[in-house]
Design a protein around this motif. Structure first.
Motif, short mmCIF file in Angstrom:
data_model
loop_
_atom_site.label_atom_id
_atom_site.label_comp_id
_atom_site.label_asym_id
_atom_site.label_seq_id
_atom_site.Cartn_x
_atom_site.Cartn_y
_atom_site.Cartn_z
N GLN A 1 0.22 -6.33 10.59
CA GLN A 1 -0.17 -5.42 10.00
C GLN A 1 -1.01 -5.31 8.76
O GLN A 1 -1.94 -4.65 8.53
CB GLN A 1 1.49 -4.62 9.45
CG GLN A 1 2.22 -4.01 10.29
CD GLN A 1 3.39 -3.68 9.75
OE1 GLN A 1 3.69 -3.90 8.28
NE2 GLN A 1 4.03 -2.64 10.30
N GLY B 1 -9.23 -1.17 5.64
CA GLY B 1 -9.42 -0.92 4.21
C GLY B 1 -8.39 -0.19 3.64
O GLY B 1 -8.57 0.83 2.74
N VAL B 2 -7.24 -0.26 4.19
CA VAL B 2 -5.79 0.19 3.49
C VAL B 2 -5.16 -0.87 3.12
O VAL B 2 -5.09 -1.98 3.60
CB VAL B 2 -5.53 1.34 4.27
CG1 VAL B 2 -6.25 2.37 4.72
CG2 VAL B 2 -4.82 0.70 5.81
N SER B 3 -3.76 -0.51 2.63
CA SER B 3 -2.74 -1.55 2.17
C SER B 3 -1.79 -1.82 3.58
O SER B 3 -1.75 -0.88 4.45
CB SER B 3 -2.03 -1.05 1.09
OG SER B 3 -1.11 0.34 1.52
N ARG B 4 -1.19 -2.55 3.57
CA ARG B 4 -0.44 -3.32 4.64
C ARG B 4 0.87 -1.90 4.66
O ARG B 4 1.19 -1.57 5.85
CB ARG B 4 0.50 -4.58 4.47
CG ARG B 4 0.98 -5.13 5.73
CD ARG B 4 2.38 -6.15 5.21
NE ARG B 4 3.00 -5.62 4.33
CZ ARG B 4 4.23 -4.89 4.80
NH1 ARG B 4 4.41 -4.58 5.87
NH2 ARG B 4 4.81 -4.62 3.69
N GLN B 5 1.17 -1.53 3.85
CA GLN B 5 2.25 -0.54 3.66
C GLN B 5 1.85 0.65 4.17
O GLN B 5 2.84 1.56 4.85
CB GLN B 5 2.61 -0.15 2.01
CG GLN B 5 3.57 -1.46 1.38
CD GLN B 5 2.59 -2.34 0.70
OE1 GLN B 5 1.36 -2.27 1.05
NE2 GLN B 5 3.03 -3.30 -0.24
N THR B 6 0.77 1.03 4.08
CA THR B 6 0.03 2.29 4.57
C THR B 6 0.18 2.15 6.11
O THR B 6 0.53 3.00 7.06
CB THR B 6 -1.31 2.49 4.47
OG1 THR B 6 -1.14 2.69 2.98
CG2 THR B 6 -1.80 3.63 4.89
N ASN C 1 2.16 0.33 8.05
CA ASN C 1 3.63 0.20 8.41
C ASN C 1 3.91 1.82 8.01
O ASN C 1 4.99 2.14 9.12
CB ASN C 1 4.49 -0.62 7.16
CG ASN C 1 5.94 -0.82 7.44
OD1 ASN C 1 6.13 -0.98 8.86
ND2 ASN C 1 6.79 -0.53 6.64
N TYR D 1 3.85 8.55 7.72
CA TYR D 1 2.79 9.19 6.83
C TYR D 1 1.73 9.56 8.12
O TYR D 1 1.57 8.75 8.87
CB TYR D 1 2.09 8.01 5.92
CG TYR D 1 0.79 8.45 5.53
CD1 TYR D 1 0.46 9.45 4.86
CD2 TYR D 1 -0.37 7.90 6.07
CE1 TYR D 1 -0.55 9.96 4.19
CE2 TYR D 1 -1.54 8.29 5.57
CZ TYR D 1 -1.79 9.20 4.70
OH TYR D 1 -3.05 9.74 4.12
N PRO E 1 -1.97 10.02 8.65
CA PRO E 1 -3.23 9.34 8.37
C PRO E 1 -4.41 10.76 8.46
O PRO E 1 -4.07 11.73 9.40
CB PRO E 1 -3.67 8.44 9.16
CG PRO E 1 -2.85 8.37 10.38
CD PRO E 1 -1.82 9.17 9.95
N LEU F 1 -9.23 7.97 8.60
CA LEU F 1 -8.52 6.80 8.79
C LEU F 1 -8.12 6.55 10.27
O LEU F 1 -7.99 5.41 10.70
CB LEU F 1 -7.18 6.79 7.98
CG LEU F 1 -6.25 5.53 8.19
CD1 LEU F 1 -7.04 4.39 7.79
CD2 LEU F 1 -5.08 5.59 6.83
#
Lengths: 66, 166
Positions: free
Chosen positions: A17, A25-30, A32, A39, A41, A45
């Protein structure tokens, strides 16, 4: 709804992830949250994820009728 | 004249900080989900402030143990804490490339030092001034709780994320 297509496409590319998150270019949590279906996107994205995984939007984000 | 001078100095300092933060190439970068969740955090913090201010208007009086300025100060910190904790538990507090470990260590140190000062005040019996909790004597306690809560919740969230990914 969980996005199992994206998860399996990521696994097929042998990406974690965090690895995919770094590529798009996003966070791992995003990443996930997208895989868990928590979520939705933006199209921008989605396209970045498709390019990183070498798949089309239909492959990863089109929900089958069934 | 002094008031105008102080205002101008503060204005220049604030403008400098804002410009420095906005033009900083290393400023935290947040992705689209993080920004959306942060907006929700702002909303919850604002509602918390409204509710607590309404409640304090009915509860606080001249006979209260906690003075009105101290209550307002505590409410402000509670609002910020609601926002920060909400963001931490949603995984949107730290930017994409932020170093959460060093931020957590700094928060823990700031929290522990302030809590130590507050406990020292309490044990010496100098915490209350004329039997009241005032803005001045509650500062260490409020800031101590604030930073300790941030450090603790960051650690808890990190452990939760590690468990969920395993």
């Amino acid at each position: 709804m969980k996005n199992l297509k994206m998860k399996s496409a990521r696994a097929a590319k042998d990406l974690t992830q965090q690895g995919l998150a770094d590529l798009v270019g996003v966070s791992r949590q995003t990443i996930n949250a997208i895989e868990k279906g928590d979520y939705n996107p933006t199209i921008s994205l989605c396209i970045r994820i498709c390019k990183a995984l070498g798949r089309t939007l239909d492959d990863l984000f089109w929900e089958d009728e069934e | 004249m002094i008031g105008v001078g102080v205002f101008l100095v503060l204005f220049v300092i604030i403008c400098t900080i804002v410009i420095a933060v906005r033009t900083d190439p290393d400023k935290p970068q947040y992705d689209e989900r993080q920004v959306l969740v942060q907006y929700r955090g702002y909303k919850y913090a604002a509602f918390t402030g409204i509710i607590l201010n309404l409640a304090s208007a009915f509860i606080v009086s001249n006979q209260s143990v906690v003075t009105a300025p101290a209550i307002m100060y505590m409410i402000a910190f509670i609002c910020i804490l609601v926002f920060v904790l909400y963001c931490i538990f949603k995984g949107v507090y730290f930017g994409i490339k932020d170093k959460w470990k060093s931020a957590t260590v700094f928060s823990a140190i700031a929290g522990i030092i302030n809590l130590y000062d507050a406990v020292t005040q309490i044990t010496r019996g100098s915490f209350l001034q004329d039997g009241k909790v005032t803005l001045e004597n509650s500062t260490n306690l409020v800031i101590g709780i604030f930073f300790t809560a941030i450090a603790a919740s960051t650690l808890i969230q990190h452990i939760r994320e590690r468990v969920s990914t395993q």
